[in-house]
Write a protein that holds these residues in place. Structure first.
Motif, PDB file in Angstrom:
ATOM      1  N   LEU A 104      -0.283   6.657  -0.543  1.00 16.83           N
ATOM      2  CA  LEU A 104      -0.450   5.532   0.385  1.00 16.83           C
ATOM      3  C   LEU A 104       0.305   5.772   1.686  1.00 16.83           C
ATOM      4  O   LEU A 104      -0.176   5.434   2.765  1.00 16.83           O
ATOM      5  CB  LEU A 104      -0.002   4.221  -0.265  1.00 16.83           C
ATOM      6  CG  LEU A 104      -0.315   2.960   0.513  1.00 16.83           C
ATOM      7  CD1 LEU A 104      -1.817   2.806   0.705  1.00 16.83           C
ATOM      8  CD2 LEU A 104       0.243   1.735  -0.197  1.00 16.83           C
ATOM      9  N   SER A 105       1.470   6.387   1.615  1.00 16.69           N
ATOM     10  CA  SER A 105       2.255   6.630   2.824  1.00 16.69           C
ATOM     11  C   SER A 105       2.122   8.075   3.321  1.00 16.69           C
ATOM     12  O   SER A 105       2.876   8.497   4.187  1.00 16.69           O
ATOM     13  CB  SER A 105       3.727   6.289   2.570  1.00 16.69           C
ATOM     14  OG  SER A 105       4.230   7.091   1.527  1.00 16.69           O
TER      15      SER A 105
ATOM     16  N   TYR B 299      -3.369   6.901  -5.628  1.00 16.00           N
ATOM     17  CA  TYR B 299      -3.258   5.900  -4.565  1.00 16.00           C
ATOM     18  C   TYR B 299      -1.786   5.639  -4.237  1.00 16.00           C
ATOM     19  O   TYR B 299      -1.379   5.702  -3.072  1.00 16.00           O
ATOM     20  CB  TYR B 299      -3.959   4.605  -4.999  1.00 16.00           C
ATOM     21  CG  TYR B 299      -3.807   3.465  -4.028  1.00 16.00           C
ATOM     22  CD1 TYR B 299      -4.622   3.367  -2.911  1.00 16.00           C
ATOM     23  CD2 TYR B 299      -2.848   2.472  -4.231  1.00 16.00           C
ATOM     24  CE1 TYR B 299      -4.493   2.319  -2.013  1.00 16.00           C
ATOM     25  CE2 TYR B 299      -2.703   1.419  -3.345  1.00 16.00           C
ATOM     26  CZ  TYR B 299      -3.525   1.343  -2.236  1.00 16.00           C
ATOM     27  OH  TYR B 299      -3.393   0.305  -1.352  1.00 16.00           O
TER      28      TYR B 299
ATOM     29  N   ASP C  28     -12.214   3.480   3.663  1.00 10.14           N
ATOM     30  CA  ASP C  28     -10.887   4.004   3.925  1.00 10.14           C
ATOM     31  C   ASP C  28      -9.861   3.009   3.381  1.00 10.14           C
ATOM     32  O   ASP C  28     -10.220   1.887   3.030  1.00 10.14           O
ATOM     33  CB  ASP C  28     -10.696   4.322   5.417  1.00 10.14           C
ATOM     34  CG  ASP C  28     -10.652   3.086   6.292  1.00 10.14           C
ATOM     35  OD1 ASP C  28      -9.931   2.130   5.952  1.00 10.14           O
ATOM     36  OD2 ASP C  28     -11.316   3.085   7.341  1.00 10.14           O
ATOM     37  N   PRO C  29      -8.595   3.387   3.284  1.00  8.29           N
ATOM     38  CA  PRO C  29      -7.617   2.521   2.625  1.00  8.29           C
ATOM     39  C   PRO C  29      -7.267   1.249   3.394  1.00  8.29           C
ATOM     40  O   PRO C  29      -6.447   0.462   2.920  1.00  8.29           O
ATOM     41  CB  PRO C  29      -6.389   3.422   2.458  1.00  8.29           C
ATOM     42  CG  PRO C  29      -6.559   4.476   3.483  1.00  8.29           C
ATOM     43  CD  PRO C  29      -8.033   4.677   3.655  1.00  8.29           C
ATOM     44  N   LEU C  30      -7.899   1.007   4.523  1.00  7.49           N
ATOM     45  CA  LEU C  30      -7.738  -0.279   5.193  1.00  7.49           C
ATOM     46  C   LEU C  30      -8.732  -1.292   4.638  1.00  7.49           C
ATOM     47  O   LEU C  30      -8.650  -2.479   4.935  1.00  7.49           O
ATOM     48  CB  LEU C  30      -7.932  -0.131   6.705  1.00  7.49           C
ATOM     49  CG  LEU C  30      -7.013   0.873   7.406  1.00  7.49           C
ATOM     50  CD1 LEU C  30      -7.335   0.936   8.885  1.00  7.49           C
ATOM     51  CD2 LEU C  30      -5.552   0.534   7.171  1.00  7.49           C
TER      52      LEU C  30
ATOM     53  N   ALA D 127      -1.406  -3.755   2.517  1.00  6.48           N
ATOM     54  CA  ALA D 127      -1.025  -3.783   1.103  1.00  6.48           C
ATOM     55  C   ALA D 127       0.070  -4.811   0.839  1.00  6.48           C
ATOM     56  O   ALA D 127       0.076  -5.480  -0.202  1.00  6.48           O
ATOM     57  CB  ALA D 127      -0.582  -2.399   0.649  1.00  6.48           C
TER      58      ALA D 127
ATOM     59  N   THR E 210      -0.054   5.507   8.777  1.00  3.58           N
ATOM     60  CA  THR E 210      -0.089   4.764   7.513  1.00  3.58           C
ATOM     61  C   THR E 210       0.545   3.379   7.636  1.00  3.58           C
ATOM     62  O   THR E 210       0.581   2.637   6.654  1.00  3.58           O
ATOM     63  CB  THR E 210       0.624   5.554   6.398  1.00  3.58           C
ATOM     64  OG1 THR E 210       2.004   5.692   6.732  1.00  3.58           O
ATOM     65  CG2 THR E 210      -0.011   6.915   6.204  1.00  3.58           C
TER      66      THR E 210
ATOM     67  N   VAL F 119      -7.391  -2.144  -1.661  1.00  2.00           N
ATOM     68  CA  VAL F 119      -6.019  -2.086  -2.157  1.00  2.00           C
ATOM     69  C   VAL F 119      -6.101  -1.854  -3.661  1.00  2.00           C
ATOM     70  O   VAL F 119      -7.020  -2.351  -4.325  1.00  2.00           O
ATOM     71  CB  VAL F 119      -5.265  -3.408  -1.863  1.00  2.00           C
ATOM     72  CG1 VAL F 119      -3.958  -3.492  -2.617  1.00  2.00           C
ATOM     73  CG2 VAL F 119      -5.016  -3.564  -0.378  1.00  2.00           C
TER      74      VAL F 119
ATOM     75  N   ARG G  65      -1.877   0.657   6.615  1.00  2.00           N
ATOM     76  CA  ARG G  65      -2.062   0.644   5.161  1.00  2.00           C
ATOM     77  C   ARG G  65      -0.952  -0.181   4.510  1.00  2.00           C
ATOM     78  O   ARG G  65      -1.215  -1.033   3.667  1.00  2.00           O
ATOM     79  CB  ARG G  65      -1.988   2.051   4.573  1.00  2.00           C
ATOM     80  CG  ARG G  65      -3.080   2.993   4.932  1.00  2.00           C
ATOM     81  CD  ARG G  65      -2.833   4.331   4.234  1.00  2.00           C
ATOM     82  NE  ARG G  65      -3.696   5.378   4.735  1.00  2.00           N
ATOM     83  CZ  ARG G  65      -3.650   6.620   4.325  1.00  2.00           C
ATOM     84  NH1 ARG G  65      -2.793   7.000   3.403  1.00  2.00           N
ATOM     85  NH2 ARG G  65      -4.466   7.521   4.816  1.00  2.00           N
TER      86      ARG G  65
END
Length: 150
Positions: free
Chosen positions: A98-99, A94, A23-25, A71, A64, A28, A67
């Motif tokens: 991202l948000s 991405y 996941d995006p955690l 980042a 988010t 980057v 995230r």
């Protein structure tokens, strides 16, 4: 059993999934590169002020917020496990999502070695590619056509 060492030149993009979803955690994308993060090391390195900001982001109703915090605050020189080129379409997806709380930005990781995280092609995938190439060549030589679906 005979062993052969081979060197392959990839002619087109290749992805052989490992079954591991990130996941995006856990990653980057920056400056055209995908960075797999050392999240534990990153969290251990946070200053008290950053830790408070992290806790606020984690408690936020905005899914988010974490995230964005990661980042913005991660030092990629210190907390990258590995990195790889990211294609422009992936970079754009991405950045634009991202948000976006509706987009999970899940990435399926390619097969990699355990210790040094180097990508590799499993023998079964190579065997399947060779089998497909041989059968395709034989089908062409014997003028065998694919059956029409239906």
């Amino acid at each position: 059993m005979k062993r052969y060492e081979m060197t392959f030149r990839i002619l087109s993009p290749v992805h052989i999934g490992s079954g591991v979803d990130l996941d995006p955690l856990e990653y980057v994308v920056r400056d055209g590169f995908f960075h797999r993060l050392d999240v534990v090391g990153f969290l251990q390195s946070l200053s008290p002020s950053q830790r408070r900001q992290f806790d606020e982001a984690a408690a936020s109703k905005n899914p988010t917020a974490l995230r964005a915090f990661i980042a913005a605050n991660i030092d990629l020189r210190t907390h990258t496990l590995f990195y790889a080129d990211a294609c422009p379409l992936f970079v754009e997806a991405y950045k634009s999502n991202l948000s976006n709380p509706r987009n999970q930005l899940i990435v399926n990781l390619m097969t990699r070695t355990g210790q040094d995280c180097r990508p590799y092609l499993p023998g079964s995938s190579i065997k399947g590619a060779l089998r497909t190439a041989v059968l395709s060549c034989l089908a062409q030589e014997l003028n065998i056509k694919r059956p029409n679906p239906g």
